[in-house]
Design a protein around this motif. Structure first.
Motif, PDB file in Angstrom:
ATOM      1  N   UNK A 155       0.823  -1.217   0.000  1.00 58.89           N
ATOM      2  CA  UNK A 155       0.000   0.000   0.000  1.00 58.89           C
ATOM      3  C   UNK A 155       0.853   1.261   0.000  1.00 58.89           C
ATOM      4  N   UNK A 156       2.101   1.160   0.474  1.00 59.59           N
ATOM      5  CA  UNK A 156       2.946   2.334   0.590  1.00 59.59           C
ATOM      6  C   UNK A 156       2.579   3.243   1.743  1.00 59.59           C
ATOM      7  N   UNK A 157       1.617   2.834   2.562  1.00 59.74           N
ATOM      8  CA  UNK A 157       1.194   3.636   3.708  1.00 59.74           C
ATOM      9  C   UNK A 157       2.131   3.396   4.887  1.00 59.74           C
ATOM     10  N   UNK A 158       2.206   4.343   5.837  1.00 62.46           N
ATOM     11  CA  UNK A 158       2.902   4.049   7.088  1.00 62.46           C
ATOM     12  C   UNK A 158       2.235   2.855   7.770  1.00 62.46           C
ATOM     13  N   UNK A 159       3.037   2.065   8.459  1.00 62.29           N
ATOM     14  CA  UNK A 159       2.521   0.860   9.116  1.00 62.29           C
ATOM     15  C   UNK A 159       2.871   0.909  10.592  1.00 62.29           C
ATOM     16  N   UNK A 160       1.891   0.570  11.432  1.00 64.29           N
ATOM     17  CA  UNK A 160       2.097   0.424  12.871  1.00 64.29           C
ATOM     18  C   UNK A 160       2.073  -1.073  13.173  1.00 64.29           C
ATOM     19  N   UNK A 161       3.163  -1.577  13.749  1.00 65.32           N
ATOM     20  CA  UNK A 161       3.330  -3.013  13.990  1.00 65.32           C
ATOM     21  C   UNK A 161       3.277  -3.295  15.478  1.00 65.32           C
ATOM     22  N   UNK A 162       2.246  -4.002  15.913  1.00 63.90           N
ATOM     23  CA  UNK A 162       2.141  -4.382  17.318  1.00 63.90           C
ATOM     24  C   UNK A 162       2.818  -5.734  17.535  1.00 63.90           C
ATOM     25  N   UNK A 163       3.467  -5.897  18.689  1.00 57.09           N
ATOM     26  CA  UNK A 163       4.390  -7.024  18.869  1.00 57.09           C
ATOM     27  C   UNK A 163       4.039  -7.925  20.045  1.00 57.09           C
ATOM     28  N   UNK A 164       2.791  -7.919  20.491  1.00 59.97           N
ATOM     29  CA  UNK A 164       2.409  -8.817  21.576  1.00 59.97           C
ATOM     30  C   UNK A 164       2.564 -10.273  21.172  1.00 59.97           C
ATOM     31  N   UNK A 165       2.823 -11.121  22.121  1.00 61.55           N
ATOM     32  CA  UNK A 165       2.992 -12.586  21.992  1.00 61.55           C
ATOM     33  C   UNK A 165       3.953 -12.959  20.866  1.00 61.55           C
ATOM     34  N   UNK A 166       5.012 -12.148  20.690  1.00 59.60           N
ATOM     35  CA  UNK A 166       5.955 -12.375  19.598  1.00 59.60           C
ATOM     36  C   UNK A 166       7.379 -12.528  20.112  1.00 59.60           C
ATOM     37  N   UNK A 167       8.180 -13.304  19.390  1.00 60.52           N
ATOM     38  CA  UNK A 167       9.608 -13.384  19.651  1.00 60.52           C
ATOM     39  C   UNK A 167      10.323 -12.329  18.815  1.00 60.52           C
ATOM     40  N   UNK A 168      11.563 -12.025  19.169  1.00 61.18           N
ATOM     41  CA  UNK A 168      12.341 -11.085  18.362  1.00 61.18           C
ATOM     42  C   UNK A 168      12.526 -11.612  16.941  1.00 61.18           C
ATOM     43  N   UNK A 169      12.682 -12.913  16.798  1.00 64.87           N
ATOM     44  CA  UNK A 169      12.864 -13.489  15.461  1.00 64.87           C
ATOM     45  C   UNK A 169      11.618 -13.272  14.599  1.00 64.87           C
ATOM     46  N   UNK A 170      10.437 -13.398  15.210  1.00 64.32           N
ATOM     47  CA  UNK A 170       9.201 -13.145  14.460  1.00 64.32           C
ATOM     48  C   UNK A 170       9.083 -11.671  14.078  1.00 64.32           C
ATOM     49  N   UNK A 171       9.486 -10.785  14.975  1.00 63.42           N
ATOM     50  CA  UNK A 171       9.473  -9.361  14.664  1.00 63.42           C
ATOM     51  C   UNK A 171      10.477  -9.053  13.554  1.00 63.42           C
ATOM     52  N   UNK A 172      11.681  -9.665  13.630  1.00 62.55           N
ATOM     53  CA  UNK A 172      12.690  -9.473  12.591  1.00 62.55           C
ATOM     54  C   UNK A 172      12.117  -9.789  11.212  1.00 62.55           C
ATOM     55  N   UNK A 173      11.423 -10.926  11.102  1.00 61.58           N
ATOM     56  CA  UNK A 173      10.901 -11.338   9.802  1.00 61.58           C
ATOM     57  C   UNK A 173       9.814 -10.378   9.323  1.00 61.58           C
ATOM     58  N   UNK A 174       8.956  -9.927  10.250  1.00 65.78           N
ATOM     59  CA  UNK A 174       7.919  -8.970   9.869  1.00 65.78           C
ATOM     60  C   UNK A 174       8.537  -7.661   9.390  1.00 65.78           C
ATOM     61  N   UNK A 175       9.565  -7.194  10.094  1.00 67.65           N
ATOM     62  CA  UNK A 175      10.231  -5.944   9.711  1.00 67.65           C
ATOM     63  C   UNK A 175      10.921  -6.096   8.358  1.00 67.65           C
ATOM     64  N   UNK A 176      11.471  -7.268   8.091  1.00 67.90           N
ATOM     65  CA  UNK A 176      12.104  -7.494   6.788  1.00 67.90           C
ATOM     66  C   UNK A 176      11.085  -7.360   5.660  1.00 67.90           C
ATOM     67  N   UNK A 177       9.854  -7.838   5.881  1.00 68.54           N
ATOM     68  CA  UNK A 177       8.807  -7.741   4.857  1.00 68.54           C
ATOM     69  C   UNK A 177       8.301  -6.304   4.735  1.00 68.54           C
TER      70      UNK A 177
END
Length: 299
Positions: A155-177
């Motif tokens: 979409x090219x829009x700003x994104x707000x990423x909530x990180x509850x019940x997540x590991x750092x590795x899962x956050x890393x992969x989301x941030x990479x995408x």
């Protein structure tokens, strides 16, 4: 992914007319979520509460029930204020469509407040894009939904990423995408209501150092103390569920703020912003007279 990405210098992210980041006013979101209970009039009243309290935004949740409700749950019977119905029927009952969101978009604009939602599936991203929302929010439950993350990134829009019940590795992969350009990360713990011992607010610093993006806090606790402490830890965005009354029927009301609580939250955040200062030690104007009167200098 086991290694942390290289963190760039923290920059601000623009959402609507607001800059989000260090040195900017904390962006306060009143999360309506599904606390409207499928009633547009309740949604309007909650928008009023958020606007009157001084929030910059309200947030909803948008789902395609056939996609989001597991097949083995769809036919289960649920007791609701509207009578006995299947879980799928209930999810449709509390879901807003184009007409309702058209009314919400106009009302929020009239009140001068941003609105957006957490899309829980790709068709919901496409739906929200029709309203040209200012940003999209990734719910904690969706952080590993790669298809959804790719649709949001597109979409090219700003994104707000909530990180509850997540590991750092899962956050890393989301941030990479998603990428870090236009990204705000929210520290969160997905326990409802949140006990203090699970808040782990020092994670705000961990996320700031790891990703180099603005970091905020999404809270599910009762009361205000933890959210206010998050601001002192450097949170640049605060999101709290809001309700007309915590005793209303629904899963999120008990962990939500009522109108007076929301007013106090925004008031106290603004006081904390002033109180934090710039870290430079100096003599303030109010100290000049007491300094002259009380200070002793001895050899």
């Amino acid at each position: 992914m086991s290694s942390a990405p290289e963190a760039p210098a923290t920059a601000t992210v623009r959402i609507g007319d607001s800059e989000i980041g260090p040195g900017e006013p904390v962006y306060v979101i009143g999360e309506i979520g599904i606390n409207h209970n499928g009633d547009v009039d309740i949604a309007r009243r909650l928008i009023n509460i958020a606007a009157d309290a001084g929030c910059q935004a309200v947030k909803f949740q948008k789902r395609t029930p056939e996609i989001c409700v597991p097949l083995d749950q769809q036919g289960k019977i649920r007791q609701t204020p509207w009578g006995e119905m299947t879980y799928l029927e209930y999810k449709h009952r509390v879901e807003f469509g184009a007409d309702e969101y058209g009314q919400i978009a106009k009302y929020a604009a009239d009140r001068g407040i941003d609105w957006f939602a957490s899309p829980w599936d790709v068709p919901s991203v496409e739906f929200l894009e029709r309203f040209d929302v200012v940003t999209h929010k990734v719910a904690s439950a969706s952080i590993t939904d790669r298809e959804l993350l790719r649709a949001l990134a597109a979409t090219g829009k700003p994104i707000i990423l909530s990180t509850g019940m997540s590991t750092l590795e899962e956050i890393d992969e989301a941030v990479e995408i998603l990428g870090t350009d236009g990204l705000v990360i929210l520290h969160a713990t997905s326990t409802y209501p949140l006990p203090a011992e699970e808040a782990n607010l020092r994670t705000i610093t961990t996320l700031q150092e790891r990703y180099g993006v603005p970091v905020g806090y999404s809270g599910h606790e009762r009361g205000l103390q933890i959210s206010l402490a998050a601001v002192t830890m450097g949170a640049v965005m605060v999101e709290r569920h809001i309700t007309l009354d915590r005793t209303m029927w629904g899963s999120d009301h008990a962990a939500s703020l009522e109108p007076t609580g929301l007013e106090h939250l925004v008031r106290d955040i603004r006081i904390i912003e002033q109180a934090l200062g710039d870290g430079e030690k100096r003599v303030f104007p109010g100290e000049v007279e007491p300094r002259a009167r009380l200070r002793r200098v001895t050899p």
